[in-house]
Design an enzyme around this catalytic site. Structure first.
Site, short mmCIF file in Angstrom:
data_model
loop_
_atom_site.label_atom_id
_atom_site.label_comp_id
_atom_site.label_asym_id
_atom_site.label_seq_id
_atom_site.Cartn_x
_atom_site.Cartn_y
_atom_site.Cartn_z
N GLU A 242 -38.51 82.99 52.96
CA GLU A 242 -38.60 81.56 53.25
C GLU A 242 -39.51 80.90 52.24
OE1 GLU A 242 -37.79 81.65 58.08
OE2 GLU A 242 -39.81 81.20 57.36
N HIS B 26 -41.39 69.42 59.04
CA HIS B 26 -40.35 70.33 58.58
C HIS B 26 -39.37 69.54 57.73
CE1 HIS B 26 -37.28 73.37 58.38
NE2 HIS B 26 -38.10 74.23 58.96
N ARG C 9 -43.48 73.86 52.30
CA ARG C 9 -42.86 72.80 53.09
C ARG C 9 -43.37 71.40 52.74
NH1 ARG C 9 -42.69 75.76 59.03
NH2 ARG C 9 -40.81 76.98 58.61
N HIS D 206 -43.39 68.76 62.83
CA HIS D 206 -43.04 70.14 63.19
C HIS D 206 -44.22 70.98 63.65
CE1 HIS D 206 -40.89 73.91 63.16
NE2 HIS D 206 -41.61 74.39 62.17
N ARG E 155 -49.29 75.08 56.56
CA ARG E 155 -48.92 76.41 57.05
C ARG E 155 -47.79 77.02 56.23
NH1 ARG E 155 -44.91 78.35 60.61
NH2 ARG E 155 -44.20 76.22 61.03
#
Length: 521
Positions: free
Chosen positions: A122, A232, A280, A339, A374
């Site tokens: 990811e 997100h 992100r 998110h 994060r």
């Protein structure tokens, strides 16, 4: 000002866990195995948690071609200078044991052709270390395994106040279908999840109303890093869609999907070396910038090249099909949405706060793992590792005197939830500036009223609205003070990071119940 409360029920416990997701149930199980009497209180039902909706997986060091230091490096890089490296290493090192314990409990993860646990990659990760279940239903499998562990949970129960005394925590005041109640206990764990309901669009369930942030502040704990709300980048867009929206997991891009704008051009080309697999915050800003430039409300995710999409991502496929989109043949319209809360109640890596007997784990806690942004799939990792440690740490309070002698609740500030969501979505979203943040804070001051949350027509809703109002005020204060852009906090009027602000900004409540900066001890 406080109001006396008539009590309809009472209970006793060695530990009260507030929240029924991965962190809360992991802690409850650990404490129970150590002989503590544990009562878990959950506002919703068995699956009304953020854990249930987690798609991507759990980031855990792979046995080959990976290392703890590599995972630490990726986490710290994503955290944009605010991660506490020792905390990161401690939690990452606990990942394999935490997953093994979950597997022993019955959780089943997807296997590759070699019979070993399958792993994907990811955004922000340098290798394939994300384990997953049910293709894109990892959170649901984790929730199922923990729910079936047989832990006692009182569903439909919300905590309005944590009662403390000279020696720390003494119990909680709660409300359930039985009315108002009190649980006498020397230890309380906050595991309430995030604050996504501060915004009009979120991937969070309806119960993500910042309860734990407010409870921690009211109890005297510090919070930090609330300005770092992760949006997100790829949430399924539908015209006029509001409330919780299905996310399109980062793992889709990990398997080869690409982001394109409405004209067919790459969204992230020349933005970051990792392109669509950048962290992100980078991807969310790139999408927001492209949407502003083109005057559109979304971009597209092109997943048509992924073989066996429906088998690999069944949950996402179902969400798309429900809106008339077939990801095997159609471009998927996506846009950023609130998110994850990177900050929270300040704790160590065992969940201890500055208030004796008060612990926090999971999204509500700020352990130092996430910093300013994060890293993908580190959330379930943290919930498992710190949840287990917090459950064990609560044994420190075994035998400590507890008991709530006088039952009263304090008045709190309330603002209409729709107004709060509108202000936060308009002025404290992916990109912010001083004028907008100050306007939101001023308008919030203009519309708040003070009352006892328990006097609301629906007491749980009253507790939630009071929590959202306090969280909004605290977040806006922190975002105004951070006059730089760092991680997932982007100030258009301060586009660069500032070395002098390479630290957290802790906030506590003053004697009048207003948030103020207070250096950590």
């Amino acid at each position: 000002m406080t109001t006396r409360v008539s009590i309809d029920w009472e209970a006793e416990a060695d530990l009260v866990v507030i929240g029924g997701g991965v962190a809360g149930l992991t802690a409850a199980r650990t404490a129970s195995l150590r002989g503590l009497r544990v009562l878990t209180l959950s506002k919703g039902g068995p699956t009304d948690t953020s854990t249930q909706y987690a798609q991507g997986g759990i980031a855990v060091v792979a046995p080959h071609g990976d290392s703890v230091e590599s995972h630490v490096h990726d986490t710290v890089e994503a955290g944009a200078g605010l991660c506490e490296v020792d905390a990161v290493r401690s939690i990452v090192e606990g990942g394999q044991a935490a997953v093994a314990a979950l597997t022993d409990l019955g959780a089943v993860f997807d296997l590759g052709r070699d019979g070993q646990i399958s792993r994907t990659r990811e955004g922000g990760h340098s290798t394939r270390r994300i384990i997953h279940a049910g293709g894109d239903a990892t959170g649901a499998e984790v929730q199922r395994a923990l729910n079936e562990a047989g832990l006692p949970v009182l569903f439909g129960a919300a905590v309005g106040e944590i009662v403390t005394g000279p020696n720390g925590v003494r119990g909680v005041v709660a409300v359930s279908e039985k009315g108002f109640g009190v649980v006498h206990a020397p230890a309380v764990l906050l595991a309430t999840g995030g604050l996504g309901q501060l915004y009009a669009l979120s991937t969070n369930p309806p119960g993500a109303t910042a309860d734990g942030i407010a409870l921690g502040l009211w109890a005297g704990a510090a919070v930090a890093d609330l300005e770092f709300v992760q949006f997100h980048p790829t949430v399924l867009y539908t015209p006029g869609g509001m409330g919780r929206r299905p996310l399109i997991s980062e793992a889709v891009r990990g398997e080869g999907a690409t982001l394109v704008d409405t004209e067919g051009n790459s969204v992230t080309a020349r933005v970051h070396p990792r392109g669509d697999l950048a962290p992100r915050d980078v991807v969310s800003r790139a999408i927001a910038a492209r949407m502003r430039a083109l005057g559109t409300e979304h971009v597209y995710l092109d997943a048509r090249s992924i073989d066996g999409f429906a088998q690999r991502f069944p949950t996402i496929t179902a969400s798309c099909l429900a809106t008339g989109i077939d990801p095997r043949t159609d471009l998927i319209p996506v846009a950023p949405a609130a998110h994850y809360q990177c900050g929270g109640v300040v704790t160590d890596t065992h969940g201890r706060t500055g208030v004796p007997g008060l612990y926090a784990a999971g999204e509500v806690a700020r352990t130092g793992l996430h910093g300013a942004n994060r890293l993908a799939s580190n959330s379930l990792l943290e919930g498992l590792v710190v949840g287990e440690r917090a459950g064990a740490a609560a044994a420190e309070r075994f035998g400590e005197r507890a008991g709530v002698s006088e039952i009263s609740t304090r008045t709190a500030e309330f603002a209409d939830r729709a107004v709060v969501q509108s202000l936060m979505t308009t002025h404290a979203s992916v990109v912010r500036d001083r004028a907008g943040l100050a306007e939101a804070l001023k308008r919030l001051d203009d519309v708040v009223v003070r009352r006892d949350p328990h006097t609301a027509a629906h007491p749980i809703t009253g507790i939630e609205d009071a929590a959202l109002t306090l969280a909004a005020r605290t977040l806006l204060l922190a975002a105004l003070a951070r006059t730089e852009s760092r991680g997932c906090h982007t100030r258009s009027d301060h586009p660069d990071a500032v070395d002098e602000l390479r630290h957290s900004l802790p906030i506590r409540l003053d004697d009048d119940g207003a948030p103020e900066y207070a250096p950590l001890p």
